[in-house]
Design a protein around this motif. Structure first.
Motif, PDB file in Angstrom:
ATOM      1  N   MET A   1     -97.611  -7.050 -11.988  1.00 35.99           N
ATOM      2  CA  MET A   1     -97.218  -8.317 -11.364  1.00 35.99           C
ATOM      3  C   MET A   1     -95.696  -8.381 -11.284  1.00 35.99           C
ATOM      4  SD  MET A   1     -98.348 -12.150 -12.464  1.00 35.99           S
ATOM      5  CE  MET A   1     -97.946 -13.539 -11.443  1.00 35.99           C
ATOM      6  N   VAL A   2     -95.162  -8.870 -10.191  1.00 32.84           N
ATOM      7  CA  VAL A   2     -93.721  -8.906  -9.985  1.00 32.84           C
ATOM      8  C   VAL A   2     -93.169 -10.261 -10.377  1.00 32.84           C
ATOM      9  CG1 VAL A   2     -91.901  -8.696  -8.270  1.00 32.84           C
ATOM     10  CG2 VAL A   2     -93.908  -7.240  -8.121  1.00 32.84           C
ATOM     11  N   SER A  40     -88.582  -2.338 -12.645  1.00 33.17           N
ATOM     12  CA  SER A  40     -88.717  -1.849 -14.010  1.00 33.17           C
ATOM     13  C   SER A  40     -90.118  -2.183 -14.518  1.00 33.17           C
ATOM     14  CB  SER A  40     -87.666  -2.494 -14.932  1.00 33.17           C
ATOM     15  OG  SER A  40     -87.886  -2.114 -16.276  1.00 33.17           O
ATOM     16  N   ARG A  41     -90.616  -1.386 -15.435  1.00 36.61           N
ATOM     17  CA  ARG A  41     -91.932  -1.666 -16.011  1.00 36.61           C
ATOM     18  C   ARG A  41     -91.869  -2.752 -17.075  1.00 36.61           C
ATOM     19  NH1 ARG A  41     -93.791   4.444 -17.169  1.00 36.61           N
ATOM     20  NH2 ARG A  41     -91.557   4.561 -17.542  1.00 36.61           N
ATOM     21  N   LEU A  57     -97.701   3.096 -11.061  1.00 36.34           N
ATOM     22  CA  LEU A  57     -99.024   3.568 -11.457  1.00 36.34           C
ATOM     23  C   LEU A  57    -100.106   2.522 -11.197  1.00 36.34           C
ATOM     24  CD1 LEU A  57     -98.187   5.373 -14.824  1.00 36.34           C
ATOM     25  CD2 LEU A  57     -99.063   6.448 -12.739  1.00 36.34           C
ATOM     26  N   LYS A  58     -99.678   1.292 -10.939  1.00 39.19           N
ATOM     27  CA  LYS A  58    -100.615   0.206 -10.647  1.00 39.19           C
ATOM     28  C   LYS A  58    -100.233  -0.426  -9.304  1.00 39.19           C
ATOM     29  CE  LYS A  58    -100.966  -0.751 -15.606  1.00 39.19           C
ATOM     30  NZ  LYS A  58    -100.724  -1.759 -16.687  1.00 39.19           N
ATOM     31  N   LEU A  79     -94.690   7.413  -5.649  1.00 39.34           N
ATOM     32  CA  LEU A  79     -94.291   6.620  -4.489  1.00 39.34           C
ATOM     33  C   LEU A  79     -95.269   6.818  -3.342  1.00 39.34           C
ATOM     34  CD1 LEU A  79     -92.289   4.844  -2.911  1.00 39.34           C
ATOM     35  CD2 LEU A  79     -91.104   6.948  -2.244  1.00 39.34           C
ATOM     36  N   ALA A  80     -95.661   8.055  -3.076  1.00 42.58           N
ATOM     37  CA  ALA A  80     -96.571   8.336  -1.968  1.00 42.58           C
ATOM     38  C   ALA A  80     -97.889   7.591  -2.140  1.00 42.58           C
ATOM     39  CB  ALA A  80     -96.809   9.838  -1.865  1.00 42.58           C
TER      40      ALA A  80
END
Length: 288
Positions: A1-2, A40-41, A57-58, A79-80
């Protein structure tokens, strides 16, 4: 979530902003008067930067605000896979980092390296194809041997070995050619590439300013440490036979890494110079 941040004036998003090259991209964008977004994670704070919390990764959890330029110095494979979630109507340019290893390690004898190179090559193509399908310009940068004193995974580990033991074994005398490139120069180059119409929809090798033998590159690390140059030429058969015993001294290494000390790994910087003024520094590392 951002996380929620003030994004009104953001022009750029940096994925990998906590990494070596990505950190320099963020820093240089701020110096130019921009307030970039950076991923950032975990939650972070930084002057002149709006940090978003998310994880490639999510990808299903990612939802980015409108930006014109996306820089990615993180794993191009990740990224891909996440890219379909990152396109917005405002996005005009993607600058992603890959590696010249897609060319230099194609014939590696190590199966895990071959698999990584295959996946990285496929990721490059996915990034290019997806970008073109969405009408977004892409640039894929392939650095050579990246360094940033005290922080990189190439030159810094070698400096620690030299400092610890006072000498460096060189397989076959270390005759292979190298072009070490500083992480900050890569960041500056990425920003220049993003601003260059001529740099759109192309791959670029980004070598350092100097072409050195592996032996001379190691010698300059000795010089930076203010230590006398002490190297030992090791025949290939001795390296292969003794690697199992020497492996504890080279964490993360494999037998092919030593063999590559004899292999030339050089690239032409002319296209990058022509299209976006690529101008890296000479290899003169400094260690505290």
């Amino acid at each position: 979530m951002v996380s929620k941040v003030n994004r009104e004036h953001a022009k750029s998003l940096v994925i990998g902003g906590t990494g070596l090259v990505g950190g320099y991209i963020v820093e240089n964008l701020v110096r130019r008067g921009e307030r970039p977004l950076a991923l950032s994670r975990s939650q972070r704070n930084g002057r002149g930067v709006d940090w978003l919390v998310g994880d490639l990764l999510k990808p299903d959890t990612l939802k980015f605000p409108a930006v014109a330029t996306l820089y990615c110095s993180a794993d191009a494979i990740l990224l891909a896979n996440a890219l379909p979630r990152l396109f917005t109507p405002s996005l005009k340019r993607i600058v992603a980092f890959s590696s010249t290893s897609v060319l230099t390690k194609q014939d590696t004898e190590v199966a895990t390296e071959r698999d990584t190179i295959r996946r990285l090559t496929e990721a490059e193509q996915k990034i290019a194809q997806a970008s073109e399908q969405h009408g977004v310009g892409w640039t894929i940068l392939r650095p050579t041997l990246i360094y940033g004193e005290g922080r990189d995974t190439n030159i810094t580990p070698l400096s620690r070995l030299i400092r610890r033991f006072g000498f460096m074994p060189l397989v076959g005398g270390g005759t292979g050619l190298r072009q070490p490139v500083h992480a900050e120069d890569l960041a500056i180059g990425a920003i220049a590439a993003a601003a260059s119409p001529a740099g759109a929809n192309k791959f670029y090798a980004l070598p350092g300013a100097e072409t050195l033998t592996y032996r001379e590159m190691i010698g300059r690390i000795f010089d930076a440490l203010r230590l006398p140059r002490r190297t030992i030429a090791v025949p290939v058969f001795v390296w292969r036979a003794g690697f199992a015993m020497a492996r504890p001294l080279f964490p993360g290494a494999n037998v092919a890494m030593g063999i590559r000390m004899m292999k030339d790994m050089t690239f032409d910087s002319t296209p990058a110079i022509r299209d976006f003024g690529w101008n890296p520094r000479a290899f003169r590392p400094r260690f505290d």
